[in-house]
Design a protein around this motif. Structure first.
Motif, PDB file in Angstrom:
ATOM      1  N   ASP A   1       0.852  -1.189   0.000  1.00 49.80           N
ATOM      2  CA  ASP A   1       0.000   0.000   0.000  1.00 49.80           C
ATOM      3  C   ASP A   1       0.890   1.242   0.000  1.00 49.80           C
ATOM      4  N   TYR A   2       0.934   1.946  -1.144  1.00 53.04           N
ATOM      5  CA  TYR A   2       1.834   3.091  -1.279  1.00 53.04           C
ATOM      6  C   TYR A   2       1.509   4.181  -0.270  1.00 53.04           C
TER       7      TYR A   2
ATOM      8  N   VAL B   1       3.987   5.887   2.569  1.00 50.82           N
ATOM      9  CA  VAL B   1       4.269   7.326   2.626  1.00 50.82           C
ATOM     10  C   VAL B   1       3.932   7.896   4.002  1.00 50.82           C
ATOM     11  N   ASN B   2       2.756   7.506   4.548  1.00 49.16           N
ATOM     12  CA  ASN B   2       2.356   8.003   5.860  1.00 49.16           C
ATOM     13  C   ASN B   2       3.302   7.515   6.951  1.00 49.16           C
TER      14      ASN B   2
ATOM     15  N   ASN C   1       6.701   9.500  10.022  1.00 47.08           N
ATOM     16  CA  ASN C   1       7.087   9.318  11.421  1.00 47.08           C
ATOM     17  C   ASN C   1       8.607   9.464  11.520  1.00 47.08           C
ATOM     18  N   PRO C   2       9.111  10.314  12.393  1.00 52.40           N
ATOM     19  CA  PRO C   2      10.564  10.568  12.463  1.00 52.40           C
ATOM     20  C   PRO C   2      11.363   9.342  12.871  1.00 52.40           C
ATOM     21  N   PHE C   3      10.699   8.296  13.364  1.00 55.13           N
ATOM     22  CA  PHE C   3      11.419   7.090  13.769  1.00 55.13           C
ATOM     23  C   PHE C   3      11.190   5.940  12.796  1.00 55.13           C
ATOM     24  N   MET C   4      10.618   6.230  11.633  1.00 61.87           N
ATOM     25  CA  MET C   4      10.338   5.170  10.661  1.00 61.87           C
ATOM     26  C   MET C   4      10.916   5.519   9.296  1.00 61.87           C
ATOM     27  N   THR C   5      11.418   4.519   8.617  1.00 62.15           N
ATOM     28  CA  THR C   5      11.774   4.632   7.204  1.00 62.15           C
ATOM     29  C   THR C   5      11.700   3.232   6.611  1.00 62.15           C
ATOM     30  N   GLY C   6      11.792   3.136   5.303  1.00 62.74           N
ATOM     31  CA  GLY C   6      11.727   1.795   4.737  1.00 62.74           C
ATOM     32  C   GLY C   6      11.582   1.799   3.238  1.00 62.74           C
ATOM     33  N   PHE C   7      10.987   0.703   2.750  1.00 60.89           N
ATOM     34  CA  PHE C   7      10.982   0.425   1.315  1.00 60.89           C
ATOM     35  C   PHE C   7       9.566   0.068   0.878  1.00 60.89           C
TER      36      PHE C   7
END
Length: 829
Positions: A149-150, A154-155, A159-165
């Motif tokens: 789910d794009y 994006v949402n 979050n400043p503590f989240m990133t990913g692919f």
């Protein structure tokens, strides 16, 4: 003397060279055998564990993405001293309400173990982490991957503590290459289910309609079909079809299938090219496709996590929206279809490609060469050569014995189920086809253990396998002496071929089988009772063995439908029913292509004025003798109801325009909307375009939706209802009171008119009970909703309902459904 000495030297040299040549040959041969028969993994020196992280995985280890994700994480994390624990959310078994239990479990784990970061695999895990972020994971860095789910990705990245692919979908690229390979095929069929991935799949599939305007798009939802229905539809695909096999691991009965099982069903049933834009299915009959390289993405995710743990800020790693892809095609199927390999990308992986001479024999050629030299030297030095030859023959014999043993082992794995030590599905199918003829008498039975999934969940797979082994042993006890053939047909399904017998419902064979199955199974100090549903098909001198298997499977599902714990034997009635459905499908297809539908209109009467206030539009087929009760269920099961929905909507709007142009007074007309039409994502746009095209105000069109669809509360349904309301189209709830007892939901669902079902009128509009109807009408008025009463057939019913305050009456008392020209002029007598 010189000659003798020379011969001695030659002899000595020959001996030396023979030994040397033999040694070299043996070395080459050993290397070849080791590389061919042994696949040893490289042993790496373990590193010190420096960090501990938690991996939340959305599903179970059986899910098709798990192996690739774990492989990628191991490659990127272990060499850097990062160790991880896994919690399987098993999201397919829990709804959102159950996540509170998972949250408590995760909270307990976090209390007992300290983790420096969290890995999130797939959408459900990310949703869970976002929902419980403040409670469970505050200030903990998180890296997610495999997200379909794009908007969710994006949402989350905000979050400043989240990133990913983001899990890039390559459906567009796969469809693009498929249309190039098969330019003559103009029907694109998607096979998917109602899982999160399946919904994303079908959404993206319909978005491609804008790009491929000259193509026919067909959506097959496996979760709305039984296994038999799915097989039938796949076998019935048009010859100009291409099938895009996506996420479809569940069926209408709630059964969940492995990638191996589902892929086997698809490629066996569909006689069209099959493409796939996900991992899994290679070497199993899938022509090919382009999919995200899940392992590569997890390697990248692991590297990002390692950098974060080493002090780099998570904000320096933005959301990655594009990750490497992998293009893979089956060489043998490309050849079978006569396709142009130059249309494939340069980096394509071709599996099942036959090796050339060097590829096939290059590793053994040095050994052969050295053996030729050795044999030449043996001829020169006969005595030594004889000894070497004897040793060499012994080595070859040992190699041969090893190869024979390995071949027998591989044959066993290919033909038998290892857990139960009986034939597997492929073997029994081949045996039945190759052995039985039209003249043979035999019966085919399929046994499915009822509610076996519950046994797996409650007792574990190991004990569940033991139960199956026990049942197989007991069935063998009566089967071996009668030459039965027993095979494992599926997870908890057995196929039995009983030669020289046509079984009946109450024959001793059936009684013996049920006695074995229903007898308590010893489990230590306890016992367990199970039941089974059995389907059978008996030889008739006409039906093929493969069809008998399908007939038995269909009969087994019918036994399930009849309440389980019983047997159904495929008979003429079932065959007749199947043939009738085939005939109806053929007539539906002709009707789709040849304007084969028309509309009737049943007037709706204002109870106070006795004037027409509206109509309900009801679809009919022009084909004589085919009634809605016959063709509507077939269209629902076949996934064609959306086509009927569009046809009826256009006929109604065109009729409104025709009445208007003739100077007639218009009244609202309601059309029915099926739950399966939710998958027609372009329906609302279609309606809006028609209203604009014929210049019909939206309030003259009403949409009738069954009560159950309002209560599903799915995001897709809510969005469609909202769009109808925004257009100014009123929503009617049809069949009110047929399936739900609570009235509280009426306070929040977006419905304008309630239609009381005829069954409630027949039951409660009698002396002593009619206050119930009166109270419902008053309640609806208190909720500011109109009330239409359906099925009114008597004058006294109309009079009483009018006294109760009913707004509108519909039923045979005033009129049956009538043609458009009669409906517009209808007056109450």
């Amino acid at each position: 003397m010189v000659k003798r000495e020379t011969l001695v030297k030659i002899r000595s040299a020959t001996l030396f060279l023979s030994i040397l040549s033999l040694i070299v040959a043996a070395v080459f041969l050993m290397q070849f055998m080791i590389s061919s028969l042994e696949k040893k993994e490289e042993i790496q020196t373990p590193v010190e564990v420096l960090h501990k992280v938690l991996f939340l995985y959305s599903y179970t280890p059986l899910y098709y993405t798990y192996d690739a994700q774990i492989s990628g994480l191991k490659k990127s994390l272990y060499p850097k001293g990062i160790e991880y624990d896994i919690i399987f959310l098993n999201s397919n078994e829990y709804d959102d309400a159950d996540y509170s239990l998972l949250a408590r479990y995760v909270k307990q784990r976090l209390a007992s173990k300290k983790y420096e970061a969290v890995l999130l695999g797939d959408d459900k895990a990310l949703n869970f982490a976002m929902k419980y972020h403040d409670e469970l994971f505050q200030n903990t860095p998180m890296v997610f991957f495999g997200i379909g789910d794009y908007n969710l990705a994006v949402n989350a990245a905000k979050n400043p503590f989240m990133t990913g692919f983001y899990g890039t979908d390559y459906l567009d690229e796969t469809v693009n290459i498929a249309t190039k390979l098969f330019p003559q095929k103009k029907t694109l069929v998607v096979l998917r289910d109602e899982s999160t991935s399946g919904k994303n799949d079908v959404r993206m599939f319909w978005e491609l309609k804008k790009k491929y305007k000259d193509y026919t798009f067909i959506d097959l939802d496996a979760s709305l079909l039984t296994q038999t229905e799915l097989i039938y539809l796949l076998e019935s695909l048009p010859s100009d079809s291409m099938l895009f096999y996506m996420s479809c691991y569940s069926d209408k009965k709630g059964n969940t299938y492995s990638i191996l099982s589902r892929t086997s069903t698809v490629v066996r049933a569909a006689d069209v090219p099959v493409f796939r834009n996900y991992i899994g299915g290679e070497n199993m009959g899938i022509l090919g496709g382009i999919h995200m390289d899940m392992e590569a993405q997890c390697v990248m995710a692991g590297n990002v996590l390692a950098k974060i743990l080493n002090g780099e800020k998570i904000s320096s790693f933005p959301l990655v929206e594009k990750t490497p892809s992998r293009t893979a095609f089956d060489y043998s199927l490309m050849k079978k279809y006569g396709l142009d390999f130059s249309l494939l990308p340069d980096d394509v992986v071709l599996y099942n490609k036959p090796a050339n001479f060097i590829d096939q024999y290059g590793k053994i050629l040095p050994s052969v060469l050295m053996l030729v030299i050795t044999m030449s030297l043996v001829i020169i030095y006969s005595k030594l050569g004889k000894k070497i030859a004897e040793n060499f023959i012994k080595e070859l014999q040992k190699s041969k014995d090893d190869l024979i043993e390995r071949e027998e082992e591989l044959r066993y794995h290919a033909e038998y189920d290892e857990v139960l030590d009986i034939y597997n599905r492929r073997t029994i199918t081949d045996w039945l086809r190759d052995t039985m003829t039209d003249k043979d008498v035999y019966s085919v039975m399929i046994i499915d253990i009822d509610d076996f999934k519950m046994l797996n969940d409650n007792y574990g797979h190991s004990l569940a396998d033991s139960i199956l082994q026990y049942l197989v042993a007991m069935i063998r006890g009566i089967g071996e002496e009668n030459n039965w053939k027993i095979a494992r047909f599926g997870g908890d399904e057995f196929l039995i071929v009983i030669p020289n017998m046509q079984i009946t419902m109450d024959c001793e064979t059936v009684k013996s089988l049920f006695e074995i199955i229903r007898s308590p199974i010893p489990l230590g100090d306890e016992t367990l009772a199970v039941t089974a549903s059995i389907g059978a098909s008996c030889s008739d001198g006409i039906t093929s063995p493969e069809q008998h298997i399908m007939n038995a499977e269909g009969a087994m599902y019918e036994a399930k439908n009849r309440g389980k714990n019983g047997i159904v034997i495929y008979d003429d009635d079932m065959k007749k029913k199947a043939l009738e459905e085939i005939a109806i499908k053929e007539k539906l297809l002709r009707a789709f292509d040849n304007d084969g539908f028309f509309m009737l209109y049943q007037p709706q009467i204002d109870s106070k004025t006795k004037q027409v206030s509206g109509y309900e539009a009801l679809v009919r087929m022009k084909e004589p003798g085919i009634y809605p009760g016959q063709f509507i269920p077939v269209a629902e099961r076949s996934g064609w109801i959306w086509r009927i929905g569009r046809i009826t909507t256009e006929l109604v709007i065109k009729q409104l325009a025709s009445w208007r142009d003739a100077g007639q007074e218009l009244h609202p007309v309601s059309v029915n909307f099926s739950g399966n039409q939710l998958n027609d994502h372009g329906y609302v746009d279609f309606v809006e375009d028609l209203l604009k095209k014929y210049d019909i105000p939206p309030h003259y069109l009403e949409i009738e939706i069954t009560e159950g669809l309002f209560l599903e509360k799915s995001a897709l349904a809510d969005d469609i209802f909202k769009r109808f309301k925004n257009l100014g189209i009123r929503l009617l709830m049809d069949d009110f009171g047929t399936g739900y007892s609570s009235l509280a939901y009426l306070t929040y669902i977006p419905v304008d008119v309630i239609k009381l079902d005829k069954s409630l009128v027949d039951t409660y509009l009698v002396d002593g009970r009619d206050s119930f109807i009166k109270n419902i009408i008053h309640l609806m008025h208190d909720l500011d909703k109109e009330m239409i009463i359906e099925g009114v057939e008597e004058e006294w019913q109309f009079e009483r309902l009018r006294d109760f305050g009913a707004d509108t009456i519909q039923g045979y008392y005033f009129s049956k459904p009538i043609p458009a020209n009669e409906a517009i002029d209808f007056k109450v007598k």
